[in-house]
Design an enzyme around this catalytic site. Structure first.
Site, PDB file in Angstrom:
ATOM      1  N   GLY A 173       6.303  28.486   4.280  1.00  0.00           N
ATOM      2  CA  GLY A 173       5.575  29.485   3.518  1.00  0.00           C
ATOM      3  C   GLY A 173       5.833  29.300   2.033  1.00  0.00           C
ATOM      4  O   GLY A 173       6.840  28.719   1.624  1.00  0.00           O
ATOM      5  N   CYS A 174       4.931  29.779   1.197  1.00  0.00           N
ATOM      6  CA  CYS A 174       5.057  29.561  -0.247  1.00  0.00           C
ATOM      7  C   CYS A 174       6.265  30.292  -0.829  1.00  0.00           C
ATOM      8  O   CYS A 174       7.132  29.671  -1.457  1.00  0.00           O
ATOM      9  CB  CYS A 174       3.761  29.951  -0.952  1.00  0.00           C
ATOM     10  N   HIS A 175       6.361  31.606  -0.625  1.00  0.00           N
ATOM     11  CA  HIS A 175       7.529  32.339  -1.117  1.00  0.00           C
ATOM     12  C   HIS A 175       8.808  31.779  -0.505  1.00  0.00           C
ATOM     13  O   HIS A 175       9.829  31.640  -1.185  1.00  0.00           O
ATOM     14  CB  HIS A 175       7.428  33.825  -0.741  1.00  0.00           C
ATOM     15  N   PHE A 216       6.750  26.540  -8.958  1.00  0.00           N
ATOM     16  CA  PHE A 216       5.880  25.556  -8.332  1.00  0.00           C
ATOM     17  C   PHE A 216       4.494  26.171  -8.186  1.00  0.00           C
ATOM     18  O   PHE A 216       4.276  27.318  -8.589  1.00  0.00           O
ATOM     19  CB  PHE A 216       6.438  25.119  -6.961  1.00  0.00           C
TER      20      PHE A 216
END
Length: 309
Positions: free
Chosen positions: A113-115, A276
């Site tokens: 996941g991004c977070h 990012f």
């Protein structure tokens, strides 16, 4: 020629993957017409005729697509939440916990996941090096661009007619965010962090911050800096000493696929920061990196690298 099928190619992550791979001469994309995209038999044929399958789907649909795999040589890279804590899947963050070798050898890969990517990049090395205890109680706040919310959220922000969207908005208020299980498991900590995700009115970029007190550490701020510099030595995750006149811009890595990890503060209070692109190292860029690793190619093939500072 590597045959690739993107299941869910009309979504934000899927579109990014298709766009990147369509420019490569070593990739043949398997495509289904609009009429056949939801046809189970057509999808099954596409999945089992591919070398690599990207699943860019909601969780339930991703689970269904995995169940269609009959060809044991197919590599599945799932960008949904469905399999990120499943031990049958290699977790697709190559830079931590020796996961690169598992990505190379596994035909089942769960894209992070991004977070979670930001949190794990900051915390996992500290746990592994023994600089923090596994029973530590952490907090984390994370700023993200609105493209992480998918097509519906993108449309809401880009219509530009809602005053509520002009300022950052915190969400995940129940402390039950879907990334918490992977954040906890991959880092090897006993307690899920207090997590405060915030979506802000910019398209792409991410800034994840984890604060620490000196009492949390077996060591000091210099030990963390030296650890990150020794762990993150690739082009795709690196130590970033940038200090933009006392500010840190959340979208510094927008449209790039690498991640910059930073440490700020003083001997008593420390902040760990990972920056990012939520659609780059936080989604499609990471997925392509995982494919490249699995295929034995250069990790940064078809990826866009900003580099530190």
């Amino acid at each position: 020629m590597t045959k690739v099928f993107v299941d869910g190619s009309s979504g934000t992550t899927g579109l990014k993957i298709v766009d990147r791979l369509s420019k490569r001469s070593d990739i043949e994309l398997i495509k289904l017409s609009d009429e056949l995209r939801k046809d189970v038999n057509a999808k099954k044929d596409a999945i089992n005729s591919a070398d690599v399958v990207f699943l860019c789907l909601p969780d339930a649909a991703a689970i269904e697509s995995v169940s269609l795999v009959e060809n044991k040589n197919v590599c599945v890279i799932d960008t949904s939440t469905a399999h990120r804590t499943n031990d049958k899947f290699a977790y697709g963050f190559a830079e931590v916990n020796d996961l690169r070798s598992k990505i190379q050898s596994s035909n089942l890969i769960a894209n992070p996941g991004c977070h979670a990517s930001g949190f794990i990049s900051l915390v996992a090395p500290l746990v592994r090096a023994g600089l923090i205890n596994t029973d530590i109680k952490l907090s984390c706040f994370s700023l993200t661009g609105y493209t992480g919310g998918g097509k519906k959220m993108i449309a809401q922000y880009e219509e530009g007619c809602n005053v509520d969207l002009e300022a950052p908005r915190q969400y995940g208020l129940t402390q039950m965010h879907k990334h918490l299980p992977e954040m906890t498991k991959v880092c090897g900590i006993d307690n899920a962090p207090i997590f405060c995700p915030i979506v802000a009115p910019f398209a792409q970029g991410m800034e994840v911050t984890v604060p620490l007190f000196k009492s949390d550490l077996r060591g000091n701020i210099k030990d963390i800096i030296e650890l990150y510099k020794s762990v993150y030595t690739t082009k795709l995750v690196h130590f970033d000493e940038a200090n933009e006149e006392g500010f840190l811009t959340s979208n510094k890595y927008a449209n790039y696929d690498d991640m910059g990890v930073s440490v700020y503060g003083n001997d008593d209070r420390i902040i760990l920061v990972s920056r990012f692109d939520n659609l780059g190292k936080g989604a499609s860029g990471a997925a392509i990196q995982n494919m490249n690793i699995h295929l034995g190619l250069k990790e940064e093939e078809s990826l866009n690298i900003k580099g530190a500072n």
